[in-house]
Design a protein around this motif. Structure first.
Motif, short mmCIF file in Angstrom:
data_model
loop_
_atom_site.label_atom_id
_atom_site.label_comp_id
_atom_site.label_asym_id
_atom_site.label_seq_id
_atom_site.Cartn_x
_atom_site.Cartn_y
_atom_site.Cartn_z
N UNK A 86 0.82 -1.21 0.00
CA UNK A 86 0.00 0.00 0.00
C UNK A 86 0.85 1.26 0.00
N UNK A 87 2.07 1.16 0.53
CA UNK A 87 2.97 2.31 0.50
C UNK A 87 3.48 2.54 -0.92
N UNK A 88 3.89 1.47 -1.57
CA UNK A 88 4.36 1.58 -2.95
C UNK A 88 3.25 2.12 -3.85
N UNK A 89 2.01 1.70 -3.61
CA UNK A 89 0.89 2.17 -4.42
C UNK A 89 0.59 3.65 -4.19
N UNK A 90 1.02 4.19 -3.04
CA UNK A 90 0.66 5.55 -2.68
C UNK A 90 1.67 6.60 -3.15
N UNK A 91 2.79 6.18 -3.73
CA UNK A 91 3.82 7.15 -4.13
C UNK A 91 3.68 7.53 -5.60
N UNK A 92 4.39 8.58 -5.98
CA UNK A 92 4.34 9.07 -7.37
C UNK A 92 5.30 8.32 -8.27
N UNK A 93 6.46 7.95 -7.74
CA UNK A 93 7.50 7.30 -8.55
C UNK A 93 7.96 6.02 -7.87
N UNK A 94 8.29 5.03 -8.68
CA UNK A 94 8.93 3.82 -8.19
C UNK A 94 10.31 3.75 -8.84
N UNK A 95 11.33 3.64 -8.02
CA UNK A 95 12.70 3.68 -8.52
C UNK A 95 13.40 2.36 -8.24
N UNK A 96 14.19 1.93 -9.21
CA UNK A 96 14.98 0.71 -9.07
C UNK A 96 16.44 1.02 -9.39
N UNK A 97 17.33 0.44 -8.60
CA UNK A 97 18.77 0.54 -8.87
C UNK A 97 19.19 -0.72 -9.60
N UNK A 98 19.47 -0.64 -10.90
CA UNK A 98 19.82 -1.85 -11.66
C UNK A 98 21.10 -2.49 -11.12
N UNK A 99 21.10 -3.81 -11.08
CA UNK A 99 22.25 -4.57 -10.59
C UNK A 99 22.98 -5.23 -11.76
N UNK A 100 24.30 -5.06 -11.80
CA UNK A 100 25.08 -5.69 -12.85
C UNK A 100 25.42 -7.13 -12.51
N UNK A 101 25.47 -7.45 -11.21
CA UNK A 101 25.80 -8.79 -10.76
C UNK A 101 24.58 -9.52 -10.24
N UNK A 102 24.77 -10.68 -9.65
CA UNK A 102 23.65 -11.49 -9.18
C UNK A 102 23.02 -11.02 -7.88
#
Length: 220
Positions: free
Chosen positions: A179-195
């Motif tokens: 519900x917190x993720x649904x309530x924000x304006x932006x969702x940000x991800x930090x891409x991972x180069x490794x596993x």
């Protein structure tokens, strides 16, 4: 920050004690054993102090966030070391305030204070309130809210983070509630180069805070 009393052993830096006295603090010389009993650290420093924390109301924190450029919202961050590190990071990256909400740790806990390395006494911090309520107040004040998600969000370096912006960080074990993720304006991800699946929450917060700072510098 207002320091009222300083307690120190004989090997404490005299210059530091002189500065404390010049600022109006009372300096007390004590033995190492006395200082150790007053601290919960395994190896305490040679100096301890009583200081007044810069604590503000939720309404004032929202107003500071609206003035920009950046604020941190710790939504259920329970590890005091991570929380303190995030306060230190927020100050270093130019944030206006940090909001502790939900089931987050008490910012006055000893480990949090130590991890903040003094930032807790300079950067305005607000505590209390439910996370959704805090997010609603921020959005109502015109602040863009951005949550970190492990996958599926916009790459953090491609989103506009120049502010007024509130970065929302959750507990490391489970992440932010749906519900917190649904309530924000932006969702940000930090891409991972490794596993590796994800970063430590304090590290993720540092990456995002300094990306926001980089974008503000580039814009000016």
């Amino acid at each position: 920050m207002a320091v009222t009393d300083v307690f120190a052993t004989d090997d404490a830096p005299q210059a530091l004690l002189d500065r404390a006295e010049a600022a109006g603090a009372a300096v007390h010389l004590v033995t190492a054993a006395v200082l150790a009993r007053a601290s919960d650290a395994v190896t305490p420093n040679a100096v301890a102090a009583i200081a007044r924390r810069v604590e503000i109301s939720l309404q004032e924190a929202v107003a500071r966030a609206a003035a920009g450029p950046l604020a941190l919202v710790l939504a259920g961050v329970t590890d005091p070391g991570n929380a303190g590190t995030l306060v230190r990071t927020a100050e270093a990256s130019g944030a206006a305030a940090v909001l502790f909400c939900g089931a987050s740790v008490d910012p006055s806990s000893p480990k949090c204070v130590r991890a903040a390395a003094g930032a807790l006494f300079r950067l305005p911090v607000a505590g209390g309130g439910e996370t959704i309520e805090v997010l609603e107040q921020l959005r109502g004040a015109g602040v863009t809210t951005a949550a970190t998600v492990v996958r599926g969000g916009a790459p953090y370096d491609q989103a506009d983070l120049r502010g007024p912006l509130a970065i929302v960080l959750g507990p490391e074990a489970h992440g932010l509630a749906g519900e917190v993720v649904d309530a924000v304006d932006l969702r940000l991800t930090i891409p991972m180069a490794g596993p590796t699946e994800s970063l430590n929450v304090a590290m993720a917060g540092a990456v995002l805070c300094f990306e926001a700072l980089r974008q503000r510098r580039a814009a000016t």
